[in-house]
Design an enzyme around this catalytic site. Structure first.
Site, PDB file in Angstrom:
ATOM      1  N   GLY A  18      32.816  18.439  21.838  1.00 13.77           N
ATOM      2  CA  GLY A  18      32.148  17.144  21.789  1.00 13.77           C
ATOM      3  C   GLY A  18      32.842  16.249  20.766  1.00 13.77           C
ATOM      4  CB  ALA A  50      25.379  10.679  23.908  1.00 10.32           C
ATOM      5  N   GLY A  52      22.539   6.462  24.907  1.00 16.75           N
ATOM      6  CA  GLY A  52      22.242   5.296  24.064  1.00 16.75           C
ATOM      7  C   GLY A  52      23.447   4.722  23.372  1.00 16.75           C
ATOM      8  CD  GLU A 124      19.302   3.899  20.952  1.00 16.27           C
ATOM      9  OE1 GLU A 124      19.344   4.723  20.017  1.00 16.27           O
ATOM     10  OE2 GLU A 124      20.009   3.997  21.958  1.00 16.27           O
ATOM     11  CG  HIS A 247      14.590  11.093  24.154  1.00 18.43           C
ATOM     12  ND1 HIS A 247      13.904  10.180  24.917  1.00 18.43           N
ATOM     13  CD2 HIS A 247      15.676  10.452  23.671  1.00 18.43           C
ATOM     14  CE1 HIS A 247      14.559   9.030  24.892  1.00 18.43           C
ATOM     15  NE2 HIS A 247      15.641   9.167  24.140  1.00 18.43           N
ATOM     16  NE  ARG A 293      14.907   8.956  20.028  1.00 20.67           N
ATOM     17  CZ  ARG A 293      16.159   9.219  20.217  1.00 20.67           C
ATOM     18  NH1 ARG A 293      16.604  10.421  19.971  1.00 20.67           N
ATOM     19  NH2 ARG A 293      16.978   8.311  20.662  1.00 20.67           N
ATOM     20  NE  ARG A 389      19.043  12.331  16.630  1.00 25.45           N
ATOM     21  CZ  ARG A 389      19.407  11.669  17.725  1.00 25.45           C
ATOM     22  NH1 ARG A 389      20.489  10.928  17.701  1.00 25.45           N
ATOM     23  NH2 ARG A 389      18.720  11.763  18.820  1.00 25.45           N
TER      24      ARG A 389
HETATM   25  C1  SIN Z   1      19.000   7.678  23.987  1.00 28.55           C
HETATM   26  O1  SIN Z   1      19.796   7.039  24.656  1.00 28.55           O
HETATM   27  O2  SIN Z   1      17.796   7.452  23.980  1.00 28.55           O
HETATM   28  C2  SIN Z   1      19.508   8.787  23.148  1.00 28.55           C
HETATM   29  C3  SIN Z   1      20.081   8.251  21.917  1.00 28.55           C
HETATM   30  C4  SIN Z   1      19.965   9.264  20.829  1.00 28.55           C
HETATM   31  O3  SIN Z   1      19.380  10.328  21.024  1.00 28.55           O
HETATM   32  O4  SIN Z   1      20.414   8.969  19.721  1.00 28.55           O
END
Ligand code: SIN
Length: 539
Positions: A18, A50, A52, A124, A247, A293, A389
Site C-alpha cells: 500500500g 481508499a 475519500g 469530511e 465507518h 465518525r 482517527r
Molecule cells: C471515506 O471515504 O469515507 C474513507 C476515508 C477515510 O477513512 O479516511
C-alpha cells in the site's frame, strides 16, 4: 512441501504494497536493495480501496493549527500532540512529492501559472475546513497507480507477489544473547508451496489493518492484521487496539460485500435518515452528519436498535444528478450495477469495521521497540489518531512516516546480521484436509467480535469474547503445529491473535473514550485521559 532454499538477502524487507510500503521502498531503494513482499497481487492493499482522500492543509483559509486542533478533538485526549504537529506540518511537502511522482488529484489548471493546478478540496466529518485532496471517489487507487508505476521503473526493488509473511525472525528467537533484534522473515511462497527465509537488517511492516476480524467490514479480504500479530509474537509492544473505527456508511445490500459509501458524500451534503425518512443526526451532535465518525456510527447503531430496522439511509438525491455523478462516479456506478440509482434513491447503509487506530507501538519514524523492525501506516500506533482517527488522516500518516523511516535508515544503516540463519522447520507436518475447521473458526471469530466487541460494549460481553477466543486460540495453535501451513491457516492464526489483543486492550480500559464505548463505564475517566493500553507477549 519442497525443501527450503538458501536465504534471500536484501538491505530492506518491506511487507505490504500500500501507500506506506511503496513510499518506503521507493526512498530506501536509493541506498540499497529492497524486497517488496506482498501476500497477493501488488494492487491488493487497503490503499487501493481508499475512496475519500488525503487530508492536508492546502486551502487559503486553513492553517496547521486548525488541522492539529481537529485531529486532537477527534482523538478524544489520546493523541500525541508533538506527533500530530509534525505529521500535519510535513503533509503539504510530502503531497507535493506525490504529485511530482505523477499522482493526479482533482482540480483545475491555473491559467495564471501554467503547469500549476488549483486542487479541489472536499470535506469530511470532524474537519473544520475543506482540506481533503482527492481523485474523484477513488483517491487511493490513483495514489497506488502513481507509486506502482514508479516502483516498476526502480531496478533496486524486487517485488514478490503471492508471498505470505509467516513470522519475523529475531535474535531472541535464535536464542542469541543481547537485546532482541529483527533480522528477517519467514515467508510462504504460495505458488512454490515452500517457506523461504528472507534476511535483511531492516524489516518494515506495512501490512495495513485488521477489518476482517469483524463480520462486517469495509476492508478488502487481505486486511487480517498480519503485521500486528507477527510483531506481537516477536515481542514488540502493541497499543490501543480497542480503538477500532467503524465507518458509519457501508452499503447495505445482499450482493455487495464491503462496499464503502465515502464520508465525502456527507461532506458534500448527504443526509442521514431513518427508516421513517426523518433526519436524526441533529439529535446527537450539533455537527449533525459531519460529526466525527465515532459519534455518527453510534448514533446509527442506536437508531437501528430503537427502530429494529436493518439499516439507515444516506440521501444525496437533493443534489443535481450531474454533480453526484461527477463527484462520485465509482459509487454511482457500483450502486447502479446493484439496481440503485443514487441520484434518485436513498442509499441503505450500516456501520462496518473500517480502521485500526491502535497497532504496533512506534515513534514518528516508524521505529518499533525491536531494533531493525519498523512499522508504518495502519499497522502502526504513532499517537496520531489517539482514540479516534480523523477522516483521511491515515494516508497522510502513512506518507509522512514512511518517508521519515527511510530518511532515518539512510542516515544510520544497521549492520547486516553475519551469523548463520536457520531454515524453516517443516517438521512432521502433514497435509491439512480439514479446511472446514479453518473456515468454521474464521466465521466464529468474526461473529464473536461483531456481537461482543462491536460499537457498543459491556464488561460481560468482553469477558465472554475473551473466553471464546481463548478456546479458539488453543484449537488453532494445535492445528498450526500439526498441519502444513497454508495462507488460510496463517490468516486464521493472525485474526485470532488480533481479536484477542483487541479484547485484552478493551478490558484494560475501564471507561468510554473515542471509539471505545462501554455501557458499564459510559463516561471518560480523567485518570485514563493520557494512558495507552499496552499489551506485550509474556516473556
Ligand atoms: C471515506 O471515504 O469515507 C474513507 C476515508 C477515510 O477513512 O479516511
Amino acid at each position: 512441501m519442497p525443501a527450503p532454499a538458501a536465504p534471500l538477502r536484501f538491505d530492506f524487507l518491506v511487507l505490504g504494497s500500500g501507500i506506506a510500503g511503496l513510499t518506503f521502498a521507493l526512498r530506501a531503494a536509493r541506498a540499497g536493495r529492497v524486497a517488496l513482499i506482498t501476500k497477493k497481487n501488488r494492487t491488493d492493499s487497503n490503499t487501493n480501496w481508499a475512496q475519500g482522500g488525503i487530508a492536508s492543509v492546502w486551502g487559503p483559509d486553513d492553517t496547521f493549527d486548525l488541522h492539529v486542533r481537529d485531529t486532537l478533538d477527534a482523538g478524544a485526549g489520546l493523541c500525541r500532540e508533538e506527533v500530530v504537529r509534525r505529521i500535519v506540518a510535513e503533509g503539504p511537502q510530502r503531497i507535493a512529492d506525490l504529485i511530482d511522482l505523477g499522482a493526479r488529484f482533482d482540480g483545475t489548471d491555473d491559467p495564471e501559472r501554467p503547469g500549476r493546478r488549483a486542487l479541489d478540496l472536499t470535506r469530511e466529518g470532524g474537519h473544520s475546513r475543506r482540506r481533503v485532496l482527492h481523485a474523484k471517489d477513488a483517491t487511493g487507487a490513483e495514489i497506488e497507480r502513481a507509486l506502482l508505476k514508479a516502483v516498476a521503473a526502480e531496478p533496486n526493488i524486487a517485488v514478490f507477489e503471492n508471498h505470505f509473511a509467516v513470522d519475523l525472525l529475531t535474535t531472541s528467537k535464535l536464542g542469541l544473547p543481547g537485546p532482541n533484534r529483527c533480522i528477517g522473515v519467514y515467508v510462504l511462497d504460495r505458488p512454490a508451496d515452500r517457506v523461504e527465509l528472507f534476511s535483511a537488517p531492516v524489516v518494515v511492516l506495512a501490512t495495513g489493518g485488521c477489518g476482517k476480524v469483524y463480520l462486517y467490514t469495509t476492508n478488502p479480504d487481505i486486511a487480517t492484521g498480519d503485521g500486528v500479530a507477527m510483531a506481537y509474537r516477536a515481542g514488540a509492544g502493541i497499543a490501543n487496539m480497542e480503538f477500532v473505527q467503524f465507518h458509519p456508511t457501508c452499503l447495505f445490500h445482499h450482493r455487495a460485500k464491503s462496499f464503502l459509501i465515502s464520508e465525502a458524500v456527507r461532506g458534500e451534503g448527504g443526509l442521514l435518515r431513518g427508516a421513517d425518512g426523518e433526519r436524526f443526526m441533529e439529535r446527537y451532535d450539533h455537527r449533525a452528519e459531519l460529526a466525527p465518525r465515532d459519534i455518527v456510527a453510534r448514533a446509527i447503531d442506536s437508531e437501528m436498535k430503537k427502530s429494529g430496522s436493518d439499516c439507515v439511509f444516506l440521501d444525496i438525491t437533493h443534489k443535481p444528478a450531474r454533480f453526484i455523478i461527477d463527484h462520485f462516479p465509482n459509487i454511482y456506478r457500483r450502486c447502479l450495477e446493484l439496481g440503485l440509482d443514487i441520484t434518485k434513491e436513498m442509499i441503505p447503509v450500516v456501520p462496518a469495521a473500517h480502521y485500526q487506530c491502535g497497532g504496533v507501538i512506534t515513534d514518528i519514524d516508524g521505529a518499533t521497540e525491536i531494533p531493525g523492525l519498523f512499522a508504518v501506516g495502519e499497522v502502526a500506533c504513532t499517537g496520531l489518531h489517539g482514540a479516534n482517527r480523523l477522516a483521511s488522516n491515515s494516508l497522510l500518516e502513512a506518507l509522512v512516516c514512511a518517508n521519515r523511516a527511510a530518511d532515518r535508515l539512510l542516515a544510520h544503516r544497521p549492520e547486516p546480521f553475519a551469523g548463520p540463519l536457520p531454515a524453516w522447520e517443516t517438521g512432521n507436518a502433514t497435509n491439512a484436509d480439514e479446511m472446514v475447521v479453518v473456515s468454521h473458526n474464521w466465521d466464529e471469530i468474526r461473529r464473536v467480535m461483531w456481537d461482543y466487541v462491536g460499537i457498543v460494549r459491556t464488561d460481560k460481553r468482553l469477558r465472554r469474547a475473551e473466553k471464546r477466543l481463548a478456546n479458539l486460540q488453543d484449537e488453532i495453535r494445535e492445528y498450526y503445529w500439526d498441519f502444513r501451513v497454508t495462507s488460510d491457516l496463517l490468516e486464521l492464526r493472525n485474526i485470532a491473535m488480533v481479536a484477542e489483543l483487541i479484547v485484552a486492550c478493551a478490558l484494560q480500559r475501564p471507561e468510554s473514550r473515542g471509539l471505545h464505548y462501554n455501557l458499564d463505564h459510559p463516561a471518560p475517566d480523567p485518570a485514563w485521559a493520557q494512558r495507552d493500553t499496552i499489551v506485550r507477549r509474556p516473556a
